[in-house]
Design an enzyme around this catalytic site. Structure first.
Site, mmCIF file in Angstrom:
data_model
loop_
_atom_site.group_PDB
_atom_site.id
_atom_site.type_symbol
_atom_site.label_atom_id
_atom_site.label_comp_id
_atom_site.label_asym_id
_atom_site.label_seq_id
_atom_site.Cartn_x
_atom_site.Cartn_y
_atom_site.Cartn_z
ATOM 1 C CG HIS A 467 -1.824 1.152 1.352
ATOM 2 N ND1 HIS A 467 -3.166 1.084 1.044
ATOM 3 C CD2 HIS A 467 -1.615 2.431 1.741
ATOM 4 C CE1 HIS A 467 -3.727 2.271 1.235
ATOM 5 N NE2 HIS A 467 -2.803 3.106 1.665
ATOM 6 C CD GLU A 468 1.526 3.557 3.641
ATOM 7 O OE1 GLU A 468 1.689 4.606 3.008
ATOM 8 O OE2 GLU A 468 0.486 3.316 4.295
ATOM 9 C CG HIS A 471 0.154 6.153 -0.727
ATOM 10 N ND1 HIS A 471 -0.871 6.826 -1.342
ATOM 11 C CD2 HIS A 471 -0.401 5.567 0.378
ATOM 12 C CE1 HIS A 471 -2.001 6.644 -0.648
ATOM 13 N NE2 HIS A 471 -1.741 5.888 0.395
ATOM 14 C CG HIS A 474 0.380 8.906 -6.932
ATOM 15 N ND1 HIS A 474 -0.739 9.216 -6.209
ATOM 16 C CD2 HIS A 474 0.234 9.538 -8.115
ATOM 17 C CE1 HIS A 474 -1.529 9.991 -6.930
ATOM 18 N NE2 HIS A 474 -0.965 10.205 -8.099
HETATM 19 ZN ZN LIG Z 1 -3.081 5.188 1.910
#
Ligand SMILES: [Zn+2]
Length: 676
Positions: A467-468, A471, A474
């Protein structure tokens, strides 16, 4: 010499952690605020008529060193703090918020921004410039810059009242949480609880000089009790205490506060020219309007409800068969769900952990980023770290160009806050024809290695890392001109798409084969375990979905309408919950009076975004999956249209460019096993 006042003379221009002394921060930030003020004065006193370049762009690129220094400071205050840093934060935060207010209330500056904005159509701006202009203008107008003097005053007063009300709301919830404790003196009443939870309850009692055990309404105490305690009466007692926070006509009651907050928010929105508070909030969201959100929630509700009702029925049957429970109540939910889950899946972390050695998982994430986006991660020891545990990487593309600097900080320490997050030490932007590359960091609190065992992650930690990392991608792949539109600077119902979509690879055989190998034997994780992970992730998803939808609808029912006629919080809430109800109502309980997300924190008119983001990530991942999870073409589309674009284009437009159509809820419903 205060090192923070000057551009950093370091490899890749990274933060010079080891050369910074705590006492450097305050004077540097004070000086840099003054320098930024001068930059802004130069904009407002410019004798030339306002243009995009001399006003909007000049404002965008003002205060860059200030941003770098405050980034470093606040990142460290989360990841590696101490008393000295916290004390400085107490001094620095008000300075910065005052400085922020000075800018939004700067009328001369707004006049220039507005002049450019009103001229928008004639300026020949590209889409990114138009986005920056709109964003700059709205940062003033949404704070009342267009109001006449008397109304400005009204707005300030509403804002003051609202911030007091939210604060009081939160204080009441906290005081109510702390006021309750369940004192247990008979060990039999703890039957079913895992040893860890028992031990924590005992320690809590000891810390308050009591014998026996204490259970409280804090999550680490409350959740295990509701999930495991066999004593139904005590579960009931605890659940009712939990559900009546702020709702029993004592001095900590929140009913009037709720009504007051929604009425003032409505008034504020009207004053600024919006129909309701939700219209005001959603203007800066991918969803755009309350109608879209309501339609979204209701469509999902209609599709998920049959499955949720079926799950509820199975749970009820299970409870009846096991304990003769005639009517399943709220306080039975987690308890029987856990028992049923154990029976169906018999899956525990200890079985999975040996397949998820931290080093394998990180390399797996890197490997997937390589297959998808052509990124190459090389560990380097040539840049400064703020702690010896931090790993540092140079990230390059297929052509060998620098894409990003990447910091990874995995283990808990005294100075690190809980949870996991991604952040940056330097944003990406283009200035003077140079594409400045970003410095991205992820910070987690994973199981530490011991002398005899490496760090073995739970499956939850594995998905957290992905998940991290999503990010982080991105941030790393950002490719925009303006820093305030770069990377993760997007509408917040869009920001979880890149992170959540990455989690999907953790459930795929082809991806797991790359990294889920036993740390001792090297054996790849058995398919049977992978299937179990997937199935158990979808367990009771219908009921979970209904619950999330019910909170989203409640939020919209408070903020998407004119609230002036509402007089009973409970009655209004019951109406909002009508279509999502599974359990019998508990008359002495009320959700709204302790719904801190929307009445204390910043989630008002935003609760839907949890489900919204899931719909996006499932829909996006299905596109990958249909083409093959490592399909280069789909990955390139995702990179070019989403990961690299930041907030330069409206997110729905970006999504459609990637996917060829608007997101549909079916992929999520399929993934959750709610439709076939
Ligand atoms: Zn998040």
């Amino acid at each position: 010499m205060n090192i923070l006042l000057h551009p950093f003379q370091t490899t890749y221009n990274t933060a010079p952690f080891s050369a910074i002394k705590n006492e450097d921060y305050l004077p540097a930030i004070t000086t840099l605020i003054e320098e930024t003020k001068t930059e802004i004065d130069n904009i407002t006193s410019n004798p030339e008529p306002p243009t995009f370049e001399n006003t909007i762009e000049a404002l965008e690129f003002s205060g860059q060193q200030l941003d770098r220094v405050t980034n470093i400071f606040f990142n460290l205050n989360s990841a590696e703090t101490n008393d000295a840093i916290q004390k400085i934060a107490q001094e620095v935060s008000p300075l910065l918020s005052e400085f922020g207010n000075d800018i939004t209330l700067n009328e001369a500056l707004f006049e220039r921004v507005k002049a450019v904005y009103n001229n928008k159509a004639d300026l020949n701006l590209n889409p990114e410039q138009i986005m920056l202009l709109d964003k700059s203008y709205k940062s003033f107008s949404r704070n009342g810059a267009n109001l006449v003097e008397g109304k400005k005053e009204t707005l300030r007063n509403i804002d003051k009242d609202l911030s007091k009300l939210s604060l009081t709301f939160g204080e009441h919830v906290l005081a109510e949480t702390n006021a309750f404790e369940m004192h247990i003196t008979n060990e039999a009443d703890l039957s079913g609880l895992p040893d860890g939870a028992k031990e924590a309850a005992k320690q809590l009692a000891e810390s308050k000089d009591k014998d026996g055990w204490l259970i409280t309404l804090d999550y680490p105490s409350y959740i295990p009790f509701m999930t495991y305690a066999d004593n139904r009466e005590l579960r009931k007692k605890l659940a009712i205490a939990f559900g009546k926070k702020g709702f029993h006509n004592n001095e900590l009651d929140n009913q009037d506060i709720v009504l007051n907050i929604v009425k003032k928010r409505f008034q504020r929105a009207n004053l600024l020219g919006y129909k309701t508070h939700a219209h005001f909030v959603l203007e800066e969201r991918m969803a755009k309007t309350p109608e879209t959100v309501s339609h979204f929630l209701n469509e999902l509700l209609e599709k998920a409800k049959p499955a949720a009702q079926e799950e509820f029925k199975s749970l009820e049957d299970f409870a009846k068969a096991l304990d003769g429970i005639e009517r399943l109540e709220k306080w039975d939910a987690s308890y029987y769900a856990e028992k049923l889950k154990q029976k169906l899946f018999d899956l525990d972390d200890e079985k999975l952990k040996p397949y998820f050695k931290l080093e394998h998982v990180i390399n797996g994430a890197f490997n997937i980023a390589k297959k998808l986006y052509g990124l190459h991660f090389e560990e380097i020891d040539t840049i400064d770290k703020y702690h010896e545990d931090v790993l540092t990487y140079k990230v390059t593309n297929e052509a060998g160009d620098l894409v990003s600097v990447f910091y990874a900080d995995f283990f808990p320490r005294a100075g690190k806050r809980n949870g996991a997050w991604m952040t940056s030490y330097k944003s990406q932007f283009v200035k003077d024809k140079t594409n400045e590359r970003p410095h991205i960091s992820i910070v987690c609190n994973f199981t530490k290695p011991t002398k005899s065992k490496p760090s073995l992650l739970t499956f939850n930690e594995v998905t957290t890392l992905f998940h991290e990392f999503g990010h982080a991608l991105h941030g790393m792949l950002a490719n925009t001109t303006y820093p305030s539109l770069s990377g993760t600077s997007v509408f917040w119902d869009f920001v979880e798409l890149p992170s959540q979509v990455m989690e999907n690879w953790c459930y795929e055989k082809e991806a797991l084969e790359l990294f889920a190998t036993h740390y001792e034997t090297g054996e790849i994780i058995p398919m049977e375990l992978v299937t179990k992970i997937k199935d158990s992730a979808a367990f009771n998803e219908g009921m979970q979905t209904l619950r999330q939808i019910s909170f989203g609808l409640l939020d919209m029912n408070w903020h998407g309408i004119d609230p002036s006629a509402i007089s009973s919080v409970k009655a209004h809430e019951s109406e909002a919950f009508e279509n999502t109800k599974l359990y019998p109502d508990v008359a002495e309980n009320c959700m709204s009076t302790s719904f801190s997300h929307i009445f204390q924190g910043g989630y008002s008119s935003g609760y839907y975004s949890y489900k919204w983001a899931e719909v996006l990530d499932a829909d996006a991942f299905e596109y990958f999956k249909d083409a093959g999870i490592f399909n280069k073409e789909v990955a390139t589309k995702f990179k070019d249209n989403i990961l690299s674009q930041g907030g330069t284009v409206d997110p729905m437009t970006l999504y459609k460019r990637f996917r060829g159509q608007e997101p549909q809820p079916e992929a999520l419903l399929r993934r959750a096993g709610l439709i076939k």
